[in-house]
Design an enzyme around this catalytic site. Structure first.
Site, short mmCIF file in Angstrom:
data_model
loop_
_atom_site.label_atom_id
_atom_site.label_comp_id
_atom_site.label_asym_id
_atom_site.label_seq_id
_atom_site.Cartn_x
_atom_site.Cartn_y
_atom_site.Cartn_z
N CYS A 1 0.81 -1.22 0.00
CA CYS A 1 0.00 0.00 0.00
C CYS A 1 0.85 1.27 0.00
O CYS A 1 0.34 2.36 -0.25
CB CYS A 1 -0.94 0.00 1.19
N HIS B 1 -3.73 6.97 2.76
CA HIS B 1 -4.06 5.66 2.18
C HIS B 1 -5.46 5.25 2.66
O HIS B 1 -5.80 5.42 3.83
CB HIS B 1 -3.01 4.63 2.62
N ASN C 1 -10.13 -0.44 -0.66
CA ASN C 1 -8.67 -0.33 -0.60
C ASN C 1 -8.09 -0.87 -1.91
O ASN C 1 -8.09 -2.07 -2.14
CB ASN C 1 -8.16 -1.13 0.61
O1 UT7 Z 1 -3.94 -1.53 3.41
C1 UT7 Z 1 -2.97 -2.28 4.05
C2 UT7 Z 1 -3.09 -2.23 5.50
N1 UT7 Z 1 -4.33 -2.84 5.94
C3 UT7 Z 1 -5.04 -2.25 6.87
O2 UT7 Z 1 -4.72 -1.16 7.30
C4 UT7 Z 1 -6.23 -3.00 7.44
C5 UT7 Z 1 -6.21 -2.91 8.94
N2 UT7 Z 1 -7.26 -3.67 9.59
C6 UT7 Z 1 -8.56 -3.32 9.55
O3 UT7 Z 1 -8.93 -2.40 8.86
C7 UT7 Z 1 -9.52 -4.06 10.43
O4 UT7 Z 1 -8.80 -4.85 11.34
C8 UT7 Z 1 -10.54 -4.97 9.67
C9 UT7 Z 1 -11.52 -4.10 8.90
C10 UT7 Z 1 -9.80 -5.90 8.72
C11 UT7 Z 1 -11.34 -5.80 10.65
O5 UT7 Z 1 -12.00 -4.96 11.59
P1 UT7 Z 1 -11.87 -5.22 13.15
O6 UT7 Z 1 -12.72 -4.20 13.79
O7 UT7 Z 1 -10.42 -5.24 13.51
O8 UT7 Z 1 -12.53 -6.64 13.31
P2 UT7 Z 1 -11.92 -7.96 13.95
O9 UT7 Z 1 -10.93 -8.57 13.01
O10 UT7 Z 1 -11.49 -7.67 15.35
O11 UT7 Z 1 -13.18 -8.89 14.01
C12 UT7 Z 1 -14.29 -8.60 14.91
C13 UT7 Z 1 -15.37 -9.65 14.67
C14 UT7 Z 1 -14.84 -11.08 14.69
O12 UT7 Z 1 -15.82 -11.91 15.27
P3 UT7 Z 1 -15.71 -12.38 16.81
O13 UT7 Z 1 -14.40 -13.11 16.90
O14 UT7 Z 1 -15.73 -11.11 17.60
O15 UT7 Z 1 -16.90 -13.23 16.97
C15 UT7 Z 1 -14.73 -11.42 13.22
O16 UT7 Z 1 -14.83 -12.79 12.95
O17 UT7 Z 1 -15.96 -9.45 13.38
C16 UT7 Z 1 -15.90 -10.67 12.65
N3 UT7 Z 1 -15.75 -10.34 11.22
C17 UT7 Z 1 -16.78 -10.05 10.43
N4 UT7 Z 1 -18.10 -10.00 10.65
C18 UT7 Z 1 -18.90 -9.65 9.61
C19 UT7 Z 1 -14.59 -10.25 10.51
N5 UT7 Z 1 -14.86 -9.89 9.24
C20 UT7 Z 1 -16.21 -9.76 9.17
C21 UT7 Z 1 -17.10 -9.42 8.12
N6 UT7 Z 1 -18.43 -9.37 8.39
N7 UT7 Z 1 -16.67 -9.12 6.88
#
Ligand code: UT7
Length: 329
Positions: free
Chosen positions: A114, A254, A284
């Protein structure tokens, strides 16, 4: 002799026409428009149905040449930031030159995920500032759909396809790229990578069966590093150049997650009106996000505007570029 600065003298984007909404994704993975919107700010993204990364780049470059009234044979260097090259080799930049008729340019790809566009822009800047080259095209292009697992709801909701390109030319005015700070820390590789297909895990039936040719991301970890480092490096470039919040006209962040963008803007003391945001439309697009923002906001930019571009991505790689916009549209 006056210092030669490298100025962006034109910008052009290309987005494939096919739109994929959050509701479309919710039909084949367990997710919802509400979850995606509240956690990322994304509403829809684009999908390149036919063609490669170089085809998107060629469209953007042809548009850029037309817009800047430049003959293809006058381009001397082409640098493409991408993690989704057409092939492992030859480079996408090489193929792009063929497709866009840039017959006199030498060219290469930059792989910085990125941060690809700011790495490529900083590299191109050096070639201009040295006095050796007069016309360079810098591209950020990614067909993320070619490495996304559409059964993995944690990654497929984030990424989209898209591309942007800028023209870099010398100027003796005070405008152009003023400074950059770039970082890389390969110890972060385990959190965001495409594990299969390289020399560690060459392609095999096993790598395909284990879905190793797709992007793997530990979102929470990446989020933690991204939010701190993007804010830190943006604050650092302001401090290094004696810039106060009120001196900055635009932040070009970004587009990975609206929460990371907000944290960076807050750290810089900037109000929302000074922040370029198009994540809701394109998601993204990896190396494509920054030039696509510049393209979307081009008409609002004024000559002399102080602009900070900031990115964080796989590697880890991150950094910021400070430039003064060089033209009125
Ligand atoms: O561009 C390169 C660099 N990349 C980034 O900067 C991305 C950085 N990361 C992020 O933007 C975020 O971490 C994400 C958007 C990828 C994820 O958001 P989050 O708030 O960190 O969610 P999480 O991974 O902590 O997941 C929370 C919950 C989990 O369920 P449990 O374990 O709490 O039951 C996940 O399984 O949300 C669940 N989950 C989803 N639910 C519905 C994960 N993906 C999804 C989804 N829809 N698409």
């Amino acid at each position: 002799m006056k210092k030669i600065n490298a100025a962006i003298t034109g910008v052009q984007g290309y987005l494939p026409p096919k739109v994929v909404t959050n509701h479309d994704l919710a039909k084949f993975v367990d997710t919802s428009d509400e979850w995606i919107t509240s956690r990322t700010g994304i509403k829809e993204r684009r999908l390149m149905e036919n063609g490669a990364t170089s085809d998107m780049a060629a469209e953007a470059v042809k548009g850029l040449l037309k817009k800047t009234n430049t003959k293809p044979e006058d381009i001397e260097v082409v640098i493409v930031g991408t993690v989704t090259p057409d092939y492992p080799f030859p480079s996408t930049a090489n193929i792009l030159c063929d497709k866009a008729g840039l017959s006199n340019a030498w060219s290469f790809d930059v792989n910085a995920a990125c941060s690809g566009f700011i790495y490529a822009l900083s590299t191109g800047t050096q070639f201009i500032e040295s006095g050796r080259y007069k016309k360079i095209i810098v591209v950020g292009a990614d067909k993320m759909s070619s490495i996304i697992d559409y059964e993995d709801r944690t990654t497929c909701i984030i990424f989209g396809d898209g591309c942007g390109a800028v023209m870099l030319e010398p100027t003796e005015e005070e405008n152009g790229v003023k400074d950059f700070i770039l970082h890389s820390d390969g110890s972060g590789r385990e959190y965001l990578l495409q594990p299969g297909g390289g020399s560690v895990n060459p392609p095999s039936i096993e790598t395909v069966q284990k879905r190793m040719h797709y992007v793997k991301q530990e979102g929470k970890q990446v989020f933690k590093f991204a939010v701190t480092n993007m804010a830190d490096v943006s604050a650092a470039i302001m401090e290094k150049n004696n810039l106060k919040s009120e001196d900055i006209d635009w932040l070009v962040p970004h587009q990975a997650n609206l929460r990371i963008i907000d944290a960076t803007a807050n750290r810089m003391g900037l109000s929302k009106e000074k922040v370029m945001i198009n994540i809701q439309k394109y998601g993204n697009t990896t190396a494509g996000t920054l030039p696509l923002c510049l393209w979307d906001y081009e008409k609002k930019l004024k000559k002399g505007d102080n602009i900070v571009l900031s990115a964080f991505g796989g590697g880890f790689t991150w950094g910021a570029v400070y430039l003064k916009w060089a033209y009125n549209s």
